[in-house]
Design an enzyme around this catalytic site. Structure first.
Site, PDB file in Angstrom:
ATOM      1  N   VAL A  57       0.828  -1.205   0.000  1.00 38.87           N
ATOM      2  CA  VAL A  57       0.000   0.000   0.000  1.00 38.87           C
ATOM      3  C   VAL A  57       0.868   1.264   0.000  1.00 38.87           C
ATOM      4  O   VAL A  57       0.562   2.232  -0.695  1.00 38.87           O
ATOM      5  CB  VAL A  57      -0.993  -0.008   1.184  1.00 38.87           C
ATOM      6  CG1 VAL A  57      -1.798   1.275   1.240  1.00 38.87           C
ATOM      7  CG2 VAL A  57      -1.932  -1.211   1.082  1.00 38.87           C
ATOM      8  N   GLY A  60       2.061   1.710  -3.480  1.00 37.56           N
ATOM      9  CA  GLY A  60       0.955   2.185  -4.316  1.00 37.56           C
ATOM     10  C   GLY A  60       0.607   3.631  -4.055  1.00 37.56           C
ATOM     11  O   GLY A  60       0.424   4.427  -4.992  1.00 37.56           O
ATOM     12  N   GLU A  61       0.517   4.013  -2.785  1.00 41.53           N
ATOM     13  CA  GLU A  61       0.155   5.397  -2.471  1.00 41.53           C
ATOM     14  C   GLU A  61       1.259   6.362  -2.872  1.00 41.53           C
ATOM     15  O   GLU A  61       0.982   7.474  -3.344  1.00 41.53           O
ATOM     16  CB  GLU A  61      -0.176   5.573  -0.994  1.00 41.53           C
ATOM     17  CG  GLU A  61      -0.624   6.980  -0.690  1.00 41.53           C
ATOM     18  CD  GLU A  61      -1.496   7.117   0.538  1.00 41.53           C
ATOM     19  OE1 GLU A  61      -1.882   8.266   0.815  1.00 41.53           O
ATOM     20  OE2 GLU A  61      -1.779   6.117   1.207  1.00 41.53           O
ATOM     21  N   SER A  62       2.504   5.956  -2.715  1.00 48.14           N
ATOM     22  CA  SER A  62       3.611   6.818  -3.129  1.00 48.14           C
ATOM     23  C   SER A  62       3.531   7.111  -4.624  1.00 48.14           C
ATOM     24  O   SER A  62       3.636   8.266  -5.050  1.00 48.14           O
ATOM     25  CB  SER A  62       4.948   6.156  -2.788  1.00 48.14           C
ATOM     26  OG  SER A  62       5.086   6.002  -1.395  1.00 48.14           O
TER      27      SER A  62
END
Length: 136
Positions: A57, A60-62
């Protein structure tokens, strides 16, 4: 007039943040439409030796948030308002690669899908992030 910066130059100047640095995330390709980064499994595992679900996650968020901020442009800020992940395999060694693809690039919302694969090309996680674009 100086030449325009590439997406990778923009991201390198801005940085991915302390957490991404600590986790060893490295950008390979970067634009609002498509971004790629790698992350080592070692140092980001659960006690049983699997890559931690939260690490998928973070990768992915980065990627999704940075891509959304590039799309937002100067004087605007993209902030995450929703994220979800489905883990379908477990990486235990080596490096994983996240490929972030824009699903929607709007004036106020962006949606990106990040597919994370292991070194054998197996999909380990699918992350989707929605960012709200605001003025600073």
């Amino acid at each position: 007039m100086p030449p325009a910066k590439t997406g990778l130059e923009w991201a390198s100047e801005r940085g991915l943040g302390a957490l991404a640095d600590r986790m060893g995330i490295e950008l390979v390709e970067f634009s609002a439409e498509r971004s790629v980064a790698t992350m080592p499994v070692e140092g980001n595992t659960q006690p049983v030796g699997l890559l931690h679900g939260g690490a998928y996650v973070v990768l992915g968020e980065s990627l999704g948030s940075m891509s959304a901020n590039l799309h937002a442009g100067p004087g605007r800020l993209a902030v995450g308002v929703d994220i979800n992940a489905t883990h379908t395999a477990s990486a235990t060694t080596g490096v994983v690669t996240g490929v972030c693809t824009a699903i929607h690039l709007g004036n106020t919302l962006t949606v990106h899908e990040i597919v994370v694969t292991d070194e054998r090309g197996r999909r380990c996680s699918t992350v989707r992030i929605t960012n709200l674009i605001t003025s600073r």
